[in-house]
Design an enzyme around this catalytic site. Structure first.
Site, PDB file in Angstrom:
ATOM      1  N   TYR A   1       6.030  -9.896   7.146  1.00 49.60           N
ATOM      2  CA  TYR A   1       6.116  -8.529   7.258  1.00 49.60           C
ATOM      3  C   TYR A   1       6.625  -8.225   8.720  1.00 49.60           C
ATOM      4  CZ  TYR A   1       3.117  -7.810   3.152  1.00 49.60           C
ATOM      5  OH  TYR A   1       2.814  -7.576   1.931  1.00 49.60           O
TER       6      TYR A   1
ATOM      7  N   ASP B   1       0.778  -1.203   0.353  1.00 48.66           N
ATOM      8  CA  ASP B   1       0.114  -0.070  -0.078  1.00 48.66           C
ATOM      9  C   ASP B   1       0.821   1.422  -0.212  1.00 48.66           C
ATOM     10  OD1 ASP B   1      -2.023  -1.536   0.279  1.00 48.66           O
ATOM     11  OD2 ASP B   1      -2.389  -1.467   2.389  1.00 48.66           O
TER      12      ASP B   1
END
Length: 256
Positions: free
Chosen positions: A110, A52
């Protein structure tokens, strides 16, 4: 036609995310431009993960097709000369022509970084979420363990998702204080794949648990009820970094 794989690191602060979009800067757009300029072909890279806006990466993956005879391991250095300073190809190699980074088994890791101190640190603010007040890392760790396994993560997914199913598998969740500086708190999540904003919602939920704003068992309740309002807020993007994409069955490299 040859297929080249690139491992890409970037600071996502100045970009509207990975995916190509009209009239805004994206990581994909910069890679396409640099490659097209380098080899004189119209190039469209295929990414393994679409991060994003504002999210960073140390190891995102993309592939592209070319007629160029440049050796696979030489593309990275040649591209970096043409890329902005906040995007770097850290590795490149030739793979078999039918390899697709989104159609193979992967493990993605992540890391979400929190700066836990009274005052925000201007030297880390681009790469961490500032949170003051005491944080109970042990409770965050215990809550994170509830997420391990295959579950319906609808409660931890943005309403904007276009995914056909919200079932995903998480292999590991860890929460730890930084060895170099305990004011850093890092949440690492490894899974086969993630929904839109999933890791940031997990981070936002664990932050509230660490701050005493919700109980660690609330994670189980949110999973069971599949209700987005029962999970925590979506944590800001700058704390998130895609650290690694591991190909479970290895990479089908072409010998040079």
């Amino acid at each position: 036609m040859r297929r080249i794989l690139c491992r890409v690191a970037y600071d996502g602060t100045e970009y509207a995310g990975w995916q190509l979009q009209p009239s805004v800067r994206t990581i994909e757009g910069e890679l396409n431009r640099a490659l097209s300029d380098l080899i004189g072909e119209k190039i469209q890279v295929i990414g393994a993960s679409r991060t994003d806006a504002g999210v960073h990466a140390l190891g995102n993956i993309c592939v592209f097709d070319t007629e160029s005879r440049i050796p696979g391991d030489r593309f990275g250095r040649a591209m970096n000369v043409r890329l902005p300073a906040d995007i770097r190809v850290v590795e490149s190699a030739e793979v078999v022509p039918d390899f697709h980074p989104r159609h193979v088994n992967t493990e993605k890791t992540y890391c979400y970084t929190i700066w836990n101190d009274l005052i925000e640190n201007p030297l880390t603010s681009r790469y961490s979420f500032h949170r003051y007040g005491e944080m109970n890392v042990e409770k965050m760790e215990m809550a994170g363990r509830h997420l391990i396994g295959t579950h319906d993560f609808k409660a931890f997914c943005s309403a904007k998702t276009s995914a056909e199913t919200t079932v995903r598998t998480i292999y590991d969740v860890s929460v730890s204080k930084g060895v170099e500086d305990p004011r850093f708190i890092r949440i690492r999540v490894t899974g086969s794949g993630f929904l839109y904003n999933m890791v940031r919602i997990i981070a936002g939920t664990l932050v509230e648990i660490g701050a005493g704003m919700r109980e660690k068992e609330s994670v189980l309740f949110a999973l069971r009820e599949k209700d987005r309002t029962l999970a925590g807020p979506t944590a800001p993007p700058q704390g998130l970094c895609l650290e690694e994409i591991r190909f479970v069955d290895g990479l089908p490299l072409v010998a040079q």
